[in-house]
Design an enzyme around this catalytic site. Structure first.
Site, short mmCIF file in Angstrom:
data_model
loop_
_atom_site.label_atom_id
_atom_site.label_comp_id
_atom_site.label_asym_id
_atom_site.label_seq_id
_atom_site.Cartn_x
_atom_site.Cartn_y
_atom_site.Cartn_z
N ASP A 1 -0.24 33.56 -14.56
CA ASP A 1 0.69 32.63 -13.91
C ASP A 1 2.08 33.19 -14.25
OD1 ASP A 1 0.72 29.83 -12.47
OD2 ASP A 1 2.31 29.68 -13.95
N LYS B 1 -5.40 24.60 -17.18
CA LYS B 1 -4.18 25.41 -17.23
C LYS B 1 -3.79 25.58 -18.69
CE LYS B 1 -1.21 27.31 -14.33
NZ LYS B 1 -1.47 27.81 -12.98
#
Ligand code: NDP
Ligand code: 2IT
Length: 445
Positions: free
Chosen positions: A165, A125
């Site tokens: 995201d 991430k």
């Protein structure tokens, strides 16, 4: 916890001031206690100690110039958590709340989510504390180019494949991809969520929200229930919330709420999703603008009140820890019998406890929102083949993947003696595949 308490204690000692990361690790380790009992060889090989430590963490300066000529400095992150079963894979979050703890909790969760998809993708991430709100297109572009100027050296189509995201959608992926292509002189599948004319996959935009509904539909069916005629409460009004609303409506449900970080709307007639798309996707406006054209709808400042609206099914699709114990209790009291997490870790541990003790049909994030990353992996497959599937082909693969994830999570839950506990089932099923790979690799990393 007996066998894994020491692993958790070490995480807390070694990573002070990272509450979100601790929260995500604790939830997983609690589920894995019976796995540690069953697999002493994994305990001995240090699999549990190793999986909570990222393989690599990159933190970098991102400087950019605003429209008035002022220089800004943000912090960029990429946490490459696990490459045991495939290239690191996971989104990039652009939001002022981003810090190392947030990126690490997301990267850790991503390992198990990605494993559950059944596709060959590791976990990672990234993102930045950059705040996209109120920025011009030019400012967004300059930020994204500066961000990629450092990130590009750490990623690659077989190494690490970022995606969107919170705060990173099609526009940002475009600016980042353009910069990557220029720096590397290569047109490759290094990002997913790409535009359809340059390597993107049909149905990736819809995938997380649609996938959430496919998963919850399966979970409801297993308990003799259906979305047909159900009242659904959804939070957020971004990519996940919008396409969750669209699919819920296609399945015959009435969606009555949406929100953003300022407040929520309640439309007892059912949300007009085309109006929301105009406001949020075309105009990049605020959710409260909805009531200007929908007089029966009400707008309330503040976010947490959204869970006081009575519903049959709740689908949190905004951000972490948006449902606390009090909100969870209120949902149950008002008759909510199912909850599916579109957002990552939207429920506090106390809220999860409320769902489990009240036997709510509970779809945890790792399983329920895996449709986005699964379709990203399908985008990678299409890029490798230099080919594109139709919308229907991708959508039907997504649906089957979500059904398979439900089966994996519920079978693991049953195998370990707690059949309705999909949190435990998802954590175990996701972990076992990664642990098997790590064990077979030996202890070099
Ligand atoms: P978007 O940026 O498209 O939308 C985010 C939405 O959540 C916006 O409505 C935003 O409101 C709201 N929001 C963000 N932060 C907060 C906050 N602190 N409090 C209240 N509301 C907030 O992001 P996505 O829809 O892509 O992501 C939503 C969630 O889904 C995240 O948890 C993400 O990690 C998760 N997710 C996303 C996937 C994807 O494919 N995009 C895949 C799997 C999970 P505002 O506009 O006011 O900021
Ligand atoms: O949380 C997530 O799974 C995502 N933001 C999507 C990641 C991806 O690589 O598509």
């Amino acid at each position: 916890m007996k066998k894994l308490q020491a692993v958790y204690d070490q995480v807390v000692t070694r990573n002070p001031n990272e509450p979100e990361f601790h929260q995500a690790v604790l939830e997983v380790l609690e589920s894995l206690e019976p796995v540690a009992e069953k697999h002493p060889e994994w305990l001995e090989a240090g699999i549990f100690d190793r999986i909570v430590e990222p393989e690599r963490q990159v933190i970098f300066r991102v400087s950019w110039v605003d429209d008035a000529g002022k220089v800004h400095v943000n912090r960029g992150f990429r946490v490459q958590f696990s490459s045991a079963i495939g290239p690191y894979k996971g989104g990039l979050r652009l939001h002022p709340s981003v810090n190392l703890s947030v990126i690490k909790f997301l990267g850790f969760e991503q390992i198990f989510k990605n494993s559950l998809t059944g596709l060959p993708i590791g976990g990672g991430k990234g993102g930045s504390d950059f705040n996209p709100r109120g920025k011009s297109d030019g400012e967004i572009m300059r930020f994204c180019q500066s961000f990629m100027t450092e990130l590009y050296r750490h990623i690659g189509p077989d190494t690490d494949v970022p995606a969107g995201d919170i705060g990173t959608g099609a526009r940002e992926i475009g600016y980042m991809y353009g910069q990557y292509k220029r720096l590397s002189n290569a047109h490759t599948g290094v990002l997913t969520g790409k535009g359809l004319t340059w390597g993107g996959s049909l149905a990736r935009t819809e995938a997380t929200g649609y996938g959430l509904l496919y998963f919850m539909d399966e979970a409801l069916k297993a308990k003799g229930k259906t979305f047909e005629g159900a009242t659904v409460s959804i939070s957020g009004s971004g990519n996940v919330a919008i396409f969750a609303t669209e699919k819920a409506q296609q399945l015959g449900a009435k969606v009555v709420t949406l929100s953003d970080s300022d407040g929520y709307i309640h439309d007892p007639d059912g949300i007009d999703i085309e109006a929301v798309k105009q406001i949020k996707l075309v105009k990049r406006g605020r959710i409260k603008e909805y009531i200007d054209s929908h007089p029966n709808a009400a707008y309330t400042e503040g976010c947490s009140g959204i869970w006081s609206v009575p519903c049959d099914v709740a689908l949190p699709c905004a951000t972490q820890n948006e449902i606390d114990k009090a909100s969870a209790e209120l949902l149950v009291k008002n008759g909510c019998y199912a909850l599916g997490e579109g957002a990552n870790m939207p429920s506090t541990p106390e809220a999860v406890h409320v769902y489990l003790t009240n036997k709510i049909i509970y779809g945890p994030a790792k399983a329920a929102n895996a449709g986005g990353v699964a379709t990203s992996a399908l985008e990678m497959s299409q890029n490798s083949m230099r080919y594109s599937w139709t919308f229907e082909e991708v959508d039907s693969k997504l649906k089957q993947i979500m059904i398979d994830i439900y089966d994996r999570a519920s079978s693991a839950a049953a195998e370990y003696g707690d059949p309705d506990n999909l949190v435990m089932g998802a954590n175990i099923a996701g972990f076992e595949k990664v642990a098997t790979a790590m064990h077979q690799f030996g202890i070099a990393y």
